[in-house]
Design an enzyme around this catalytic site. Structure first.
Site, short mmCIF file in Angstrom:
data_model
loop_
_atom_site.label_atom_id
_atom_site.label_comp_id
_atom_site.label_asym_id
_atom_site.label_seq_id
_atom_site.Cartn_x
_atom_site.Cartn_y
_atom_site.Cartn_z
N ARG A 1 0.84 -1.21 0.00
CA ARG A 1 0.00 0.00 0.00
C ARG A 1 0.87 1.25 0.00
O ARG A 1 0.63 2.20 -0.72
CB ARG A 1 -0.91 0.02 1.23
CG ARG A 1 -2.21 -0.69 1.01
CD ARG A 1 -2.98 -0.75 2.29
NE ARG A 1 -2.14 -1.27 3.36
CZ ARG A 1 -2.52 -1.42 4.62
NH1 ARG A 1 -3.73 -1.08 4.98
NH2 ARG A 1 -1.71 -1.91 5.54
N THR A 2 1.91 1.23 0.85
CA THR A 2 2.82 2.38 0.88
C THR A 2 4.18 1.97 0.34
O THR A 2 4.67 0.87 0.64
CB THR A 2 2.99 2.93 2.31
OG1 THR A 2 3.20 1.81 3.18
CG2 THR A 2 1.79 3.71 2.77
N GLU B 1 -6.86 -24.54 7.83
CA GLU B 1 -5.86 -25.44 8.41
C GLU B 1 -6.21 -25.74 9.87
O GLU B 1 -6.81 -24.92 10.54
CB GLU B 1 -4.45 -24.80 8.31
CG GLU B 1 -4.31 -23.50 9.07
CD GLU B 1 -2.95 -22.83 8.84
OE1 GLU B 1 -2.56 -22.62 7.68
OE2 GLU B 1 -2.31 -22.51 9.85
N GLY C 1 6.51 -21.43 9.54
CA GLY C 1 7.33 -20.27 9.14
C GLY C 1 8.30 -19.80 10.21
O GLY C 1 9.46 -19.49 9.92
N HIS D 1 2.50 -24.88 8.46
CA HIS D 1 2.57 -23.60 9.18
C HIS D 1 3.78 -23.56 10.14
O HIS D 1 3.60 -23.48 11.36
CB HIS D 1 1.25 -23.33 9.94
CG HIS D 1 1.05 -21.88 10.26
ND1 HIS D 1 -0.17 -21.27 10.34
CD2 HIS D 1 1.94 -20.90 10.55
CE1 HIS D 1 -0.04 -19.99 10.66
NE2 HIS D 1 1.25 -19.74 10.80
N ALA E 1 2.20 -16.48 4.62
CA ALA E 1 1.54 -15.44 5.42
C ALA E 1 0.36 -16.02 6.21
O ALA E 1 0.51 -16.35 7.40
CB ALA E 1 1.12 -14.29 4.52
N ARG E 2 -0.78 -16.15 5.57
CA ARG E 2 -1.96 -16.73 6.22
C ARG E 2 -2.83 -17.41 5.19
O ARG E 2 -2.93 -16.94 4.05
CB ARG E 2 -2.82 -15.62 6.87
CG ARG E 2 -2.40 -15.19 8.25
CD ARG E 2 -2.70 -16.24 9.33
NE ARG E 2 -2.30 -15.80 10.64
CZ ARG E 2 -1.07 -15.89 11.15
NH1 ARG E 2 -0.10 -16.44 10.44
NH2 ARG E 2 -0.80 -15.45 12.37
C1 8YV Z 1 3.19 -18.50 14.55
C2 8YV Z 1 2.78 -16.95 12.60
O1 8YV Z 1 4.15 -19.37 15.01
O2 8YV Z 1 3.67 -15.20 13.87
C3 8YV Z 1 2.79 -15.56 13.10
O3 8YV Z 1 1.91 -14.78 12.71
O4 8YV Z 1 2.11 -17.28 11.70
C4 8YV Z 1 3.69 -17.96 13.24
O5 8YV Z 1 4.92 -17.36 13.43
C5 8YV Z 1 1.91 -19.20 14.48
O6 8YV Z 1 0.92 -18.36 14.03
C6 8YV Z 1 1.51 -19.77 15.84
O7 8YV Z 1 1.21 -18.77 16.79
#
Ligand code: 8YV
Length: 324
Positions: free
Chosen positions: A177-178, A267, A287, A285, A237-238
């Site tokens: 966005r920015t 999930e 990350g 998940h 991300a999500r």
């Molecule tokens: C988390 C994540 O470990 O930080 C976040 O937003 O997606 C991961 O790093 C996970 O969401 C569990 O809390």
């Protein structure tokens, strides 16, 4: 008497020990998913909570916790928390920015390499005993070096990823966005482009934006249609940012070459269509999942809770309006 707090999921003993110096701790080392009803019951008498992204801190949960003063997520994403409900109830909410950027960028890079060079499918083939002999034209992948990396959502993790691309002599484009300040753009040699240009130009498109109703299905049928058939999509991300059904159909029809995915809609019960595809690298998940980073995240959340319940401003306060 020490304030009573809840820890929503299993954490390291060191974290419980630190919390125990300040609070009477109700832990969840058996690691059951508490859900809305479990949180309502366990938070009724609590002044604070350490929560994970799997703990739904909804308006109903907040309403059932009259003594609650702070909810401290051990995640950078906080779409599990109803921030408006927290603010109107005078509850401070915090997350853990900064401590997981490099670990998450590392995983994004791993998925990018894995999908580019078809590692999961090649390993499955080898394990299944199908490797009968080396062939010149076998398991051909996509080159990462000199390709165009596109980043959608250029926060701290996006910039960490862009810096990794420098070593691969990649061209880096991003959309946010920015726009970043010139110095930050120069540091990761990244160029801002419109979203459609990003979709069209990227050989590897990595999603690093937060989930909210506004970013739901940011990548769907129309966006996938703009991408090159040789491109790869990476999501760390999500779930929900991508329309998984649309992605599965693009991958199945090879309208998209491959994908590296750490997050999914619904999930852990993700769309089984992914399992039928050979051109995806899938992780559950993870990350931020290195020992050091998960420890840093939990300790950072503990720091926030300790500050909040001692009447100080927590370092990662998301709703400063509550202090007014
Ligand atoms: C988390 C994540 O470990 O930080 C976040 O937003 O997606 C991961 O790093 C996970 O969401 C569990 O809390």
């Amino acid at each position: 008497m020490k304030p009573r707090i809840l820890v929503g999921r299993e954490v390291f003993p060191e974290v419980l020990a630190r919390l125990g110096e300040h609070f009477e701790v109700d832990d969840n080392q058996v690691d059951v998913i508490l859900g809305v009803e479990g949180l309502k019951a366990r938070l009724a008498d609590k002044a604070g909570a350490l929560t994970a992204a799997t703990d739904p801190v909804t308006a109903a949960v907040i309403a059932a916790a009259p003594k609650l003063k702070a909810v401290c997520n051990f995640a950078v994403g906080y779409n599990n928390i109803d921030l408006a409900a927290c603010t109107s109830a005078g509850v401070m909410a915090t997350n853990t920015p900064g401590v997981l950027d490099d670990t998450t960028a590392d995983l994004a890079w791993a998925l990018l390499m894995a999908t580019a060079r078809r590692l999961p499918a090649a390993e499955r083939w080898l394990r299944n005993g199908e490797w009968k002999g080396w062939q010149f034209i076998q398991w051909l992948g996509t080159d990462v070096h000199h390709a165009t990396l596109g980043i959608l959502g250029m926060g701290r993790i996006g910039q960490a990823l862009a810096r990794r691309a420098l070593g691969f002599d990649m061209k880096v484009v991003y959309h946010n966005r920015t726009r970043l300040p010139d110095d930050d753009e120069a540091a990761c040699r990244a160029r801002w482009v419109e979203k459609d240009a990003l979709l069209r130009e990227s050989d590897f498109l990595v999603l690093l934006l937060p989930y909210s109703p506004a970013t739901h299905h940011t990548i769907g049928v129309a966006e996938l249609a703009l991408m090159k058939p040789t491109a790869h999509l990476i999501n760390v991300a999500r779930g929900g940012i991508v329309d998984d059904e649309a992605l599965i159909s693009a991958l199945r029809q090879r309208r998209l070459c491959g994908a590296g995915l750490d997050v999914f809609e619904g999930e852990p019960k993700f769309n089984p269509g992914f399992l039928e595809l050979d051109n995806v690298a899938l992780t559950p998940h993870i990350g931020s999942s290195s020992h050091a980073t998960r420890m840093a995240m939990a300790m950072r959340a503990a720091d926030n809770l300790i500050a909040a319940l001692a009447g100080r401003r927590p370092p990662d306060l998301l709703n400063p309006e509550v202090l007014k």
